[in-house]
Design a protein around this motif. Structure first.
Motif, PDB file in Angstrom:
ATOM      1  N   ARG A  10      -3.115   1.854   4.319  1.00 50.37           N
ATOM      2  CA  ARG A  10      -3.557   3.293   4.543  1.00 50.37           C
ATOM      3  C   ARG A  10      -3.649   3.549   5.896  1.00 50.37           C
ATOM      4  O   ARG A  10      -3.903   2.620   6.745  1.00 50.37           O
ATOM      5  CB  ARG A  10      -4.838   3.478   3.664  1.00 50.37           C
ATOM      6  N   PHE A 205      -1.279   6.609   3.051  1.00 47.57           N
ATOM      7  CA  PHE A 205      -0.870   5.325   3.128  1.00 47.57           C
ATOM      8  C   PHE A 205       0.563   5.291   3.519  1.00 47.57           C
ATOM      9  O   PHE A 205       1.235   6.291   3.754  1.00 47.57           O
ATOM     10  CB  PHE A 205      -0.624   4.853   1.493  1.00 47.57           C
ATOM     11  N   TYR A 208       2.760   0.476  -0.283  1.00 47.95           N
ATOM     12  CA  TYR A 208       1.650  -0.058  -1.495  1.00 47.95           C
ATOM     13  C   TYR A 208       2.580  -0.922  -2.419  1.00 47.95           C
ATOM     14  O   TYR A 208       3.926  -0.763  -2.337  1.00 47.95           O
ATOM     15  CB  TYR A 208       1.069   0.977  -2.303  1.00 47.95           C
TER      16      TYR A 208
END
Length: 492
Positions: A10, A205, A208
């Protein structure tokens, strides 16, 4: 089915003096608890000093990398034992735009080297008997020619992965397959919880990892949006805003976490204290490590090590050769005091413990971890590999000198412990020029041990789970008495 959580990097806000990025492990719409918390990564305006990995020693960031102490806990799930990485680049820009072409080549090179490097070997610490971890492989890449939707939803990514597998553009699903979806500039990604990557309305972000299931199969994947600075935040890790470097850090971060905590229903390794995974704890800029793989240098997000109680970026893939003659941090723990400090040193393989940049004699393992428990079983005992070396040429210690040894007495463990005979018999055979005899807990040399760098083989030293074993020795040498101590701890 759709995944119930995602985990990733993030961003955070930045000022004229400092850029910042942070790790996010956020809950999805399904309401699962997130793992991890925001950990700002602040860039030093003066720049970082690269820390090369070296060939023989544990690679670490410098002393400015000081994350809070933490402990990763295993929660019973599967691990990715030998990650087989395949890259999917979505959109024609990856074949036509110079910045995209450069980033594509860099990611292909990085993943191709990373999965077989000492960086990957650092993950082995988190192998368990059912899922021992090893190095991986690189399966290649493919450019998806169609224009992606805008924005790109996480469900679109899952559909695209399945479509490319069905078209035989990507490897078939398997327990070790890792798919890395890399998206182009100008196409924001929306994760399953509504947060977005660069260009999105809820920019939270920079990457991920996640998984979804179709029948019995787990599809594990990373998502790497094109890095940017946007809306007061950034995904870059340097003031030059290098796309390639940003991708390297995010990509290495997510792969480390995917290997050790890949699934949703039954988790792998993360902290019960704050939910963070191994790369989250070491996401600060000061913990980035420039890793020389031998065929390229890449900026890696180092990972937390329970055994080192700190961040590491590389660990030797093969057992260490026995000897106490290498530079700091060294393979061995030296004797106490300055006089005769090289007379007897202990070498444990593996030993990730360090203090003030040097290997220590306080070594920890967990019962059943194949990485450090030589018996490889959860049987109530850790088996450490320990060697002892006499009269060493240790370059870390300025006062090292050859000090003929007249006798060695094992003070701990107590007399009668069979380990005493194992150690003393090994030392009695280590120096071919010495003549000695063992009586009780003492080895006495009639011809002093005076050959430099004389070592035993690795000895199997058992320690009961939940216990600490101290091996304490006292030497009589021509420069006086020398003490040496080693502590081995086996956790449950």
């Amino acid at each position: 089915m759709l995944t119930d959580k995602f985990r990733g990097i993030r961003l955070s806000s930045w000022s004229p003096a400092l850029l910042a990025a942070a790790v996010l492990l956020a809950a999805s719409n399904a309401g699962a608890m997130p793992r991890g918390k925001v950990l700002p990564r602040q860039i030093d305006p003066a720049g970082r000093s690269a820390q090369p990995s070296g060939d023989a020693n544990v690679g670490r960031p410098d002393s400015s990398c000081r994350p809070h102490r933490n402990t990763l806990v295993y929660h019973g799930g599967e691990l990715v034992q030998h990650p087989d990485v395949f890259l999917l680049f979505w959109g024609s820009l990856w074949n036509t735009d110079a910045a995209h072409i450069s980033a594509k080549a860099d990611l292909e090179s990085m993943y191709g080297k990373l999965v077989t490097s000492e960086f990957a070997c650092a993950w082995q610490e988190y192998g368990v008997p059912a899922f021992p971890l090893g190095t991986g492989s690189y399966a290649g890449s493919f450019v998806i020619s169609g224009t992606p939707p805008n924005p790109i939803l996480d469900s679109d990514i899952q559909t695209a992965i399945q479509a490319e597998i069905a078209a035989h553009h990507a490897p078939a699903i398997g327990s070790n397959e890792v798919y890395v979806m890399v998206t182009p500039d100008g196409f924001p990604v929306t994760a399953s919880d509504g947060s977005t990557g660069c260009g999105g309305s809820n920019f939270q972000f920079c990457g991920y990892h996640d998984e979804f299931q179709m029948g019995p199969d787990h599809y594990r994947y990373e998502v790497l949006p094109f890095p940017c600075s946007d809306g007061g935040g950034t995904c870059f890790v340097d003031f030059g805003e290098s796309v390639n470097k940003a991708y390297e850090v995010v990509g290495s971060h997510e792969l480390s976490e995917l290997v050790t905590d890949p699934d949703n229903a039954v988790a792998g390794w993360y902290s019960d204290h704050d939910g963070q995974e191994n790369a989250d704890i070491c996401a600060a800029d000061s913990c980035i490590f420039d890793l020389n793989t031998g065929m390229g240098t890449f900026s890696m997000n180092s990972t937390w090590s329970n055994l080192a109680r700190g961040c590491v970026a590389s660990v030797p893939c093969a057992p260490r050769s026995i000897g106490c003659t290498d530079d700091a941090p060294g393979a061995c723990s030296a004797s106490a005091g300055k006089t005769g400090a090289c007379s007897l040193e202990w070498q444990v393989d593996p030993n990730l413990s360090q203090k003030k940049g040097e290997t220590t004699g306080r070594v920890t393992c967990s019962d059943g971890l194949p990485f450090c428990d030589a018996d490889g079983m959860s049987n109530g005992t850790c088996t450490f590999h320990v060697a002892a070396c006499m009269n060493n040429s240790d370059p870390r210690i300025a006062t090292c000198q050859l000090s003929p040894i007249d006798s060695i007495t094992i003070r701990q463990p107590l007399v009668g412990d069979p380990l005493i005979a194992t150690i003393l018999d090994g030392l009695n055979s280590a120096d071919p020029s010495a003549v000695g005899s063992v009586s009780g807990n003492t080895l006495t040399f009639s011809t002093p041990a005076s050959t430099g760098d004389s070592c035993t083989s690795y000895l199997d030293v058992p320690v009961a789970a939940g216990e600490r074993l101290t091996i304490s020795a006292r030497l009589t040498t021509d420069v006086g008495h020398v003490s040496s101590k080693l502590q081995l701890t086996c956790t449950n």
